[in-house]
Design an enzyme around this catalytic site. Structure first.
Site, PDB file in Angstrom:
ATOM      1  CG  ASP A 152      -1.993  -1.066   1.018  1.00 54.02           C
ATOM      2  OD1 ASP A 152      -2.359  -1.440   0.061  1.00 54.02           O
ATOM      3  OD2 ASP A 152      -2.745  -1.561   2.085  1.00 54.02           O
ATOM      4  N   GLY A 153       1.999   1.354   0.733  1.00 49.34           N
ATOM      5  CA  GLY A 153       2.726   2.363   0.708  1.00 49.34           C
ATOM      6  C   GLY A 153       3.259   2.769  -0.504  1.00 49.34           C
ATOM      7  CG  ASN A 200      -4.714   6.415   2.518  1.00 43.98           C
ATOM      8  OD1 ASN A 200      -5.520   5.906   1.754  1.00 43.98           O
ATOM      9  ND2 ASN A 200      -3.985   5.489   3.047  1.00 43.98           N
ATOM     10  CB  THR A 219     -10.172   1.637   4.973  1.00 42.46           C
ATOM     11  OG1 THR A 219      -9.518   2.165   3.884  1.00 42.46           O
ATOM     12  CG2 THR A 219     -11.798   1.530   4.749  1.00 42.46           C
ATOM     13  CB  ALA A 220      -5.678   4.530   6.387  1.00 44.46           C
ATOM     14  CG  ASN A 246       5.958   9.251   2.318  1.00 40.91           C
ATOM     15  OD1 ASN A 246       6.171  10.100   1.240  1.00 40.91           O
ATOM     16  ND2 ASN A 246       7.220   8.629   2.699  1.00 40.91           N
TER      17      ASN A 246
END
Length: 305
Positions: free
Chosen positions: A78-79, A152, A193-194, A251
């Site tokens: 995902d990253g 996100n 959803t994160a 990030n």
């Protein structure tokens, strides 16, 4: 000559190996292949002694990637998908995401499905699902210190061993609200959803034109998650004396001082995901997060006499 891109996570040997193999196979059948590392989509950090770390949003586009590229294959977790979305969204390039990580919530295919998936995409047998993104900018007076695309969430929080944060947050034309908490999250439906989910926010299906504001560990029973239209821009003003830390998509980011302003709005760029079958969000929630799985026996129906 048709053109395709490959973005891979070089930290993972399997992703690096598959990237080279895929490049060779596509080149052999007449495709122009542009290979790049997902690290190019990673965001930098500004520092208190050098606060301006301004890489323009379009500055993350890899060499050779442009609107003529038919699609890009993303190899990673995902990253890597989040990083790749920042790299290709300004060009409108669709991405076929292949999971070489763990959760793979944002990915579409697995490694053993690559040959069939590539054939299906080349044949045009797929759908495009567009996901909304945010433009995040940090201003000090009229100077942009930092900016990025966000798929996100943006998180503004305290540094370790500091006291509670205080924020003034203005959504659209509405009056500012005061929030005291460990931090705040502003997220898209994709980001619901994160981190937002872990902080108690609701899940939004991808097509909902909305954003969320979620206080992190608020010091008030009245401070709860807020869902509002994504047509509303948001300004966040920290009122703490200590500096805060902002991150985007888990990030990169920068330090935020009391005289700074964080500005967010829905971007005119979107992430375009290639779907090999019709998108089914509830299935992904069930498979990846266990949502809706039965945990007790259902009652059997009994026919009345």
């Amino acid at each position: 000559m048709p053109k395709v891109g490959i973005i891979y996570n070089s930290v993972k040997p399997i992703a690096s190996r598959i990237a080279v193999e895929l490049q060779e196979k596509l080149s052999a059948v007449g495709w122009e292949v542009c290979l790049t590392n997902g690290i190019g989509g990673m965001l930098g950090y500004s520092k208190p002694e050098s606060p301006v770390c301004h890489t323009p949003i379009r500055g993350l586009i890899p060499p050779g990637f442009d609107a003529e590229m038919q699609f890009a294959v993303v190899l990673g977790g995902d990253g890597t998908v989040l990083a790749a979305s920042r790299q290709v969204a300004p060009c409108g390039i669709p991405i076929l995401t292949v999971n070489t990580g763990h959760m793979g919530f944002l990915t579409e295919a697995y490694i053993n499905q690559i040959p069939h998936a590539i054939d299906q995409v080349i044949a045009g047998d797929y759908e495009i699902e567009e996901r909304a993104m945010l433009t995040v900018q940090v201003f000090r007076e009229n100077t942009v210190l930092w900016e990025a695309l966000c798929l996100n969430e943006m998180v503004l929080h305290r540094e370790p061993l500091t006291s509670m944060c205080h924020f003034e947050i203005a959504v659209g034309h509405h009056a500012p609200v005061d929030i005291a908490a460990d931090g705040v999250i502003i997220c898209t439906p994709t980001g619901s959803t994160a981190y937002s989910l872990s902080a108690g926010g609701p899940v939004l299906t991808p097509g909902v034109p909305a954003l969320q504001l979620i206080p992190i560990c608020p010091h008030s029973l009245a401070s709860r998650a807020l869902v509002f239209p994504d047509s509303e821009a948001v300004n966040v003003y920290p009122v703490n004396t200590p500096r805060l830390v902002m991150t985007v998509d888990g990030n990169g980011g920068c330090y935020i001082l009391p005289k700074d302003r964080v500005y967010l709005e829905r971007s005119h760029y979107v992430t375009r995901f290639i779907r090999l079958q019709s998108p089914e969000f509830f299935r992904i929630l069930r498979e990846k997060l266990g949502w809706g799985l039965p945990h007790i026996a259902k009652p059997t129906s009994v026919e009345l006499p």
